[in-house]
Scaffold this motif. Structure first.
Motif, PDB file in Angstrom:
ATOM      1  N   GLU A   9       0.832  -1.204   0.000  1.00 38.25           N
ATOM      2  CA  GLU A   9       0.000   0.000   0.000  1.00 38.25           C
ATOM      3  C   GLU A   9       0.867   1.256   0.000  1.00 38.25           C
ATOM      4  OE1 GLU A   9      -3.693   2.003   2.538  1.00 38.25           O
ATOM      5  OE2 GLU A   9      -2.945   0.003   3.073  1.00 38.25           O
ATOM      6  N   LEU A  10       2.009   1.178   0.659  1.00 38.52           N
ATOM      7  CA  LEU A  10       2.893   2.335   0.765  1.00 38.52           C
ATOM      8  C   LEU A  10       3.427   2.766  -0.603  1.00 38.52           C
ATOM      9  CD1 LEU A  10       3.916   4.024   3.201  1.00 38.52           C
ATOM     10  CD2 LEU A  10       5.949   2.577   3.222  1.00 38.52           C
ATOM     11  N   VAL A  11       3.675   1.799  -1.477  1.00 40.03           N
ATOM     12  CA  VAL A  11       4.288   2.116  -2.777  1.00 40.03           C
ATOM     13  C   VAL A  11       3.304   2.018  -3.946  1.00 40.03           C
ATOM     14  CG1 VAL A  11       6.540   1.358  -1.953  1.00 40.03           C
ATOM     15  CG2 VAL A  11       5.096  -0.242  -3.240  1.00 40.03           C
ATOM     16  N   GLU A  12       2.054   1.707  -3.665  1.00 38.51           N
ATOM     17  CA  GLU A  12       1.070   1.512  -4.741  1.00 38.51           C
ATOM     18  C   GLU A  12       0.986   2.722  -5.667  1.00 38.51           C
ATOM     19  OE1 GLU A  12      -3.705   0.397  -5.280  1.00 38.51           O
ATOM     20  OE2 GLU A  12      -2.895   0.917  -3.297  1.00 38.51           O
ATOM     21  N   LYS A  13       0.877   3.911  -5.092  1.00 43.71           N
ATOM     22  CA  LYS A  13       0.751   5.116  -5.903  1.00 43.71           C
ATOM     23  C   LYS A  13       2.053   5.425  -6.640  1.00 43.71           C
ATOM     24  CE  LYS A  13      -1.148   9.821  -5.592  1.00 43.71           C
ATOM     25  NZ  LYS A  13      -1.604  10.888  -4.659  1.00 43.71           N
ATOM     26  N   LEU A  14       3.177   5.112  -6.023  1.00 37.56           N
ATOM     27  CA  LEU A  14       4.468   5.309  -6.688  1.00 37.56           C
ATOM     28  C   LEU A  14       4.549   4.472  -7.955  1.00 37.56           C
ATOM     29  CD1 LEU A  14       6.856   5.151  -3.588  1.00 37.56           C
ATOM     30  CD2 LEU A  14       6.442   7.175  -4.992  1.00 37.56           C
ATOM     31  N   LEU A  15       4.172   3.216  -7.840  1.00 35.98           N
ATOM     32  CA  LEU A  15       4.229   2.317  -9.001  1.00 35.98           C
ATOM     33  C   LEU A  15       3.254   2.770 -10.083  1.00 35.98           C
ATOM     34  CD1 LEU A  15       4.488  -1.053  -7.052  1.00 35.98           C
ATOM     35  CD2 LEU A  15       6.288   0.006  -8.428  1.00 35.98           C
ATOM     36  N   SER A  16       2.100   3.262  -9.662  1.00 35.66           N
ATOM     37  CA  SER A  16       1.126   3.762 -10.643  1.00 35.66           C
ATOM     38  C   SER A  16       1.659   4.977 -11.387  1.00 35.66           C
ATOM     39  CB  SER A  16      -0.189   4.124  -9.940  1.00 35.66           C
ATOM     40  OG  SER A  16      -0.770   2.985  -9.345  1.00 35.66           O
ATOM     41  N   ALA A  17       2.552   5.724 -10.718  1.00 33.51           N
ATOM     42  CA  ALA A  17       3.144   6.920 -11.338  1.00 33.51           C
ATOM     43  C   ALA A  17       4.373   6.577 -12.176  1.00 33.51           C
ATOM     44  CB  ALA A  17       3.513   7.928 -10.262  1.00 33.51           C
ATOM     45  N   GLY A  18       4.702   5.288 -12.278  1.00 30.61           N
ATOM     46  CA  GLY A  18       5.814   4.885 -13.126  1.00 30.61           C
ATOM     47  C   GLY A  18       7.159   4.827 -12.452  1.00 30.61           C
ATOM     48  N   VAL A  19       7.184   4.792 -11.118  1.00 35.16           N
ATOM     49  CA  VAL A  19       8.451   4.734 -10.394  1.00 35.16           C
ATOM     50  C   VAL A  19       8.986   3.301 -10.405  1.00 35.16           C
ATOM     51  CG1 VAL A  19       9.599   5.070  -8.169  1.00 35.16           C
ATOM     52  CG2 VAL A  19       7.797   6.664  -8.906  1.00 35.16           C
ATOM     53  N   THR A  20      10.208   3.143 -10.866  1.00 30.45           N
ATOM     54  CA  THR A  20      10.903   1.853 -10.795  1.00 30.45           C
ATOM     55  C   THR A  20      11.498   1.705  -9.407  1.00 30.45           C
ATOM     56  OG1 THR A  20      11.440   1.865 -13.154  1.00 30.45           O
ATOM     57  CG2 THR A  20      12.789   0.465 -11.734  1.00 30.45           C
ATOM     58  N   ILE A  21      11.260   0.554  -8.780  1.00 33.65           N
ATOM     59  CA  ILE A  21      11.718   0.324  -7.411  1.00 33.65           C
ATOM     60  C   ILE A  21      12.716  -0.827  -7.382  1.00 33.65           C
ATOM     61  CG2 ILE A  21      11.024  -0.413  -5.090  1.00 33.65           C
ATOM     62  CD1 ILE A  21       8.379   1.042  -5.521  1.00 33.65           C
ATOM     63  N   PHE A  22      13.857  -0.557  -6.753  1.00 34.57           N
ATOM     64  CA  PHE A  22      14.872  -1.589  -6.545  1.00 34.57           C
ATOM     65  C   PHE A  22      14.787  -2.014  -5.083  1.00 34.57           C
ATOM     66  CE2 PHE A  22      16.486   1.419  -9.759  1.00 34.57           C
ATOM     67  CZ  PHE A  22      16.538   0.567 -10.858  1.00 34.57           C
ATOM     68  N   ALA A  23      14.166  -3.180  -4.853  1.00 29.17           N
ATOM     69  CA  ALA A  23      13.870  -3.628  -3.496  1.00 29.17           C
ATOM     70  C   ALA A  23      14.918  -4.608  -3.002  1.00 29.17           C
ATOM     71  CB  ALA A  23      12.481  -4.279  -3.456  1.00 29.17           C
ATOM     72  N   ASP A  24      15.297  -4.470  -1.736  1.00 27.50           N
ATOM     73  CA  ASP A  24      16.295  -5.385  -1.171  1.00 27.50           C
ATOM     74  C   ASP A  24      15.672  -6.759  -0.924  1.00 27.50           C
ATOM     75  OD1 ASP A  24      14.753  -5.018   1.103  1.00 27.50           O
ATOM     76  OD2 ASP A  24      16.404  -4.342   2.373  1.00 27.50           O
ATOM     77  N   GLN A  25      16.465  -7.676  -0.441  1.00 24.73           N
ATOM     78  CA  GLN A  25      16.031  -9.081  -0.323  1.00 24.73           C
ATOM     79  C   GLN A  25      14.804  -9.234   0.553  1.00 24.73           C
ATOM     80  OE1 GLN A  25      19.196 -11.692   0.841  1.00 24.73           O
ATOM     81  NE2 GLN A  25      17.931 -13.528   0.817  1.00 24.73           N
ATOM     82  N   ALA A  26      14.728  -8.487   1.652  1.00 26.64           N
ATOM     83  CA  ALA A  26      13.595  -8.639   2.574  1.00 26.64           C
ATOM     84  C   ALA A  26      12.315  -8.032   2.022  1.00 26.64           C
ATOM     85  CB  ALA A  26      13.943  -7.997   3.918  1.00 26.64           C
ATOM     86  N   SER A  27      12.428  -6.922   1.294  1.00 28.47           N
ATOM     87  CA  SER A  27      11.226  -6.233   0.818  1.00 28.47           C
ATOM     88  C   SER A  27      10.733  -6.738  -0.533  1.00 28.47           C
ATOM     89  CB  SER A  27      11.496  -4.720   0.734  1.00 28.47           C
ATOM     90  OG  SER A  27      12.554  -4.441  -0.177  1.00 28.47           O
ATOM     91  N   PHE A  28      11.606  -7.325  -1.313  1.00 29.97           N
ATOM     92  CA  PHE A  28      11.248  -7.727  -2.681  1.00 29.97           C
ATOM     93  C   PHE A  28      10.029  -8.654  -2.747  1.00 29.97           C
ATOM     94  CE2 PHE A  28      11.698 -10.533  -6.399  1.00 29.97           C
ATOM     95  CZ  PHE A  28      11.668  -9.579  -7.419  1.00 29.97           C
ATOM     96  N   PRO A  29       9.929  -9.704  -1.921  1.00 23.81           N
ATOM     97  CA  PRO A  29       8.776 -10.610  -2.045  1.00 23.81           C
ATOM     98  C   PRO A  29       7.424  -9.928  -1.843  1.00 23.81           C
ATOM     99  CG  PRO A  29      10.508 -11.609  -0.712  1.00 23.81           C
ATOM    100  CD  PRO A  29      10.886 -10.168  -0.902  1.00 23.81           C
ATOM    101  N   TRP A  30       7.393  -8.818  -1.117  1.00 23.95           N
ATOM    102  CA  TRP A  30       6.123  -8.164  -0.822  1.00 23.95           C
ATOM    103  C   TRP A  30       5.562  -7.392  -2.009  1.00 23.95           C
ATOM    104  CZ3 TRP A  30       3.612  -9.068   3.708  1.00 23.95           C
ATOM    105  CH2 TRP A  30       4.357  -9.693   4.717  1.00 23.95           C
ATOM    106  N   ILE A  31       6.412  -7.040  -2.966  1.00 30.15           N
ATOM    107  CA  ILE A  31       5.947  -6.241  -4.106  1.00 30.15           C
ATOM    108  C   ILE A  31       6.473  -6.789  -5.440  1.00 30.15           C
ATOM    109  CG2 ILE A  31       5.576  -4.066  -2.873  1.00 30.15           C
ATOM    110  CD1 ILE A  31       8.382  -3.208  -3.570  1.00 30.15           C
ATOM    111  N   SER A  32       6.953  -8.022  -5.434  1.00 26.71           N
ATOM    112  CA  SER A  32       7.631  -8.589  -6.609  1.00 26.71           C
ATOM    113  C   SER A  32       6.700  -8.857  -7.786  1.00 26.71           C
ATOM    114  CB  SER A  32       8.346  -9.894  -6.226  1.00 26.71           C
ATOM    115  OG  SER A  32       7.411 -10.845  -5.746  1.00 26.71           O
ATOM    116  N   ASN A  33       5.381  -8.815  -7.549  1.00 29.17           N
ATOM    117  CA  ASN A  33       4.451  -9.110  -8.641  1.00 29.17           C
ATOM    118  C   ASN A  33       4.248  -7.942  -9.588  1.00 29.17           C
ATOM    119  OD1 ASN A  33       3.113  -7.534  -6.777  1.00 29.17           O
ATOM    120  ND2 ASN A  33       1.156  -8.626  -6.935  1.00 29.17           N
ATOM    121  N   HIS A  34       4.902  -6.793  -9.328  1.00 23.48           N
ATOM    122  CA  HIS A  34       4.745  -5.625 -10.199  1.00 23.48           C
ATOM    123  C   HIS A  34       5.926  -5.542 -11.157  1.00 23.48           C
ATOM    124  CE1 HIS A  34       4.072  -1.545 -11.612  1.00 23.48           C
ATOM    125  NE2 HIS A  34       2.867  -1.580 -11.052  1.00 23.48           N
ATOM    126  N   PRO A  35       5.680  -5.266 -12.435  1.00 24.11           N
ATOM    127  CA  PRO A  35       6.771  -5.251 -13.424  1.00 24.11           C
ATOM    128  C   PRO A  35       7.819  -4.151 -13.204  1.00 24.11           C
ATOM    129  CG  PRO A  35       4.701  -4.476 -14.402  1.00 24.11           C
ATOM    130  CD  PRO A  35       4.358  -5.069 -13.075  1.00 24.11           C
TER     131      PRO A  35
END
Length: 413
Positions: A269-295
């Motif tokens: 939920e914290l990054v949902e709007k960021l991703l909708s705005a086209g922000v590319t996110i480089f997530a570390d090992q712990a955070s990646f599984p929580w948002i990995s379904n987004h391209p």
């Protein structure tokens, strides 16, 4: 080949005349510049378009280079604010009478001649001129080739405003955008009092390593925001989105979100709007599984930390406590702007006291690190060093001081 020393000598000589200029003349010149600039918006935009045509639209510098009617009007509002600010000169910092009846005053004076080296930021030409004029400093500008048409157009309007009000145009000069001019400026020890670089870390490093003139660094912004265990989710969503997307190409935009491990459940939920705005996110090992379904989400690599992205990109680092968050900031920060989102007063106080940066925030967007937002009218840059000035540098930071001593025949035994 241009005789740069002749140009520098003229600036230094003309800058001394500024000390005799009264405040009304300075205000009138800035008013003239606002009036002329608003009338010449089509001319400024036409010259700016020539620069934009030569730059890749995907270049992070493109947004900084671009002028619009709205941006020019906003610049003119800043010029008006600077005009209306009190003069920073001749302020008494300290005064006393010695036992021998000598009268001492410590008063503010201009630095002298400023040399400003900057990249694709034509707004700097306006801002720095206004601050230099208001603080009684001469000015030598060295813009980049990316913005040369824009800079020369703006400088022509500045000279018109000065001429209208009988002020010395020789005190404010724009150098050609070549390396020879840069080298000459960095070596102008007899004519220039301080060099201020504005631009990428590469530019700043080059100036620091090659300048024989004292340098005030206006550093790159590698900006972090820590989402604490007690953070309010709604505040966090708004602050993080604004910090990253308001103007991603500027130095106060968010580069790395640090999140407490116990709040990873809120990350989608914290990054949902960021991703909708086209922000590319480089997530570390712990955070990646929580948002990995987004391209737009990728696994972070080491180079994604300590990077000033200047675009719609950011990294995420997961920590177990505040101490780990501050350790990460200490390792990767450029000491520009750092923020905490938290409802824990103890954590907030510790963060604000312990984090070493020019601006530290609690529960607010780092987008506010700006001279205009701080009520300074505008800024010549954001200093990330600790000598002379730190944070947004405006009128007061463009002054030094001198001691004025008055006596009545006293001699020292």
């Amino acid at each position: 080949m241009a005789d740069y020393n002749l140009i520098f000598k003229k600036v230094k000589s003309a800058s001394r005349k500024l000390m005799a200029v009264d405040e009304t003349a300075i205000q009138n010149a800035l008013s003239s510049l606002v009036r002329i600039s608003l009338a010449q918006i089509p001319f400024i935009l036409a010259e700016n378009a020539k620069d934009l045509a030569l730059m890749d639209t995907n270049d992070p510098k493109y947004d900084r280079l671009k002028l619009t009617e709205e941006r020019i009007k906003a610049i003119c509002e800043e010029l008006t604010q600077i005009k209306n600010l009190p003069s920073p000169l001749d302020k008494i910092i300290e005064e006393k009478i010695l036992p021998n009846r000598l009268s001492l005053k410590k008063i503010t004076v201009p630095l002298g001649v400023l040399g400003v080296i900057y990249e694709a930021r034509p707004n700097v030409t306006f801002d720095v001129f206004a601050l230099a004029l208001k603080s009684g400093n001469g000015l030598i500008l060295k813009g980049g080739s990316d913005a040369d048409h824009s800079n020369r157009a703006i400088m022509s309007l500045i000279h018109r405003a000065l001429e209208e009000n009988g002020l010395p145009t020789e005190a404010f000069q724009l150098l050609p955008p070549d390396r020879g001019a840069t080298k000459a400026l960095l070596e102008a020890v007899d004519f220039v009092d301080v060099i201020i670089p504005r631009g990428s870390q590469g530019l700043i490093d080059f100036v620091r390593q090659n300048s024989k003139v004292p340098v005030i660094e206006t550093g790159a912004g590698i900006v972090h925001t820590y989402f604490d265990e007690s953070a309010d989710l709604e505040k966090g969503k708004a602050i993080i989105f604004n910090s990253k997307t308001r103007r991603p190409s500027v130095c106060n935009s968010l580069d790395c979100l640090i999140i407490h491990r116990d709040r990873l459940t809120d990350l989608p939920e914290l990054v949902e709007k960021l991703l909708s705005a086209g922000v590319t996110i480089f997530a570390d090992q712990a955070s990646f599984p929580w948002i990995s379904n987004h391209p737009l989400v990728e696994k972070a690599r080491e180079e994604h930390f300590g990077t000033e992205f200047l675009s719609l990109k950011m990294s995420i680092k997961t920590v177990s406590n505040l101490e780990e968050a501050m350790d990460h900031i200490a390792q990767y920060s450029s000491k520009h702007s750092e923020a905490i989102i938290s409802e824990n007063p103890t954590n907030i106080d510790l963060f604000l006291k312990s984090v070493d940066a020019a601006a530290v925030y609690a529960n607010a967007s780092t987008a506010f690190t700006d001279g205009n937002q701080f009520g300074l009218g505008a800024e010549i840059g954001i200093s990330t060093q600790k000598l002379h000035a730190r944070g947004p540098m405006a009128l007061n930071e463009l002054c030094s001081y001198k001691w004025v001593i008055k006596g009545d025949g006293q001699i020292r035994e």
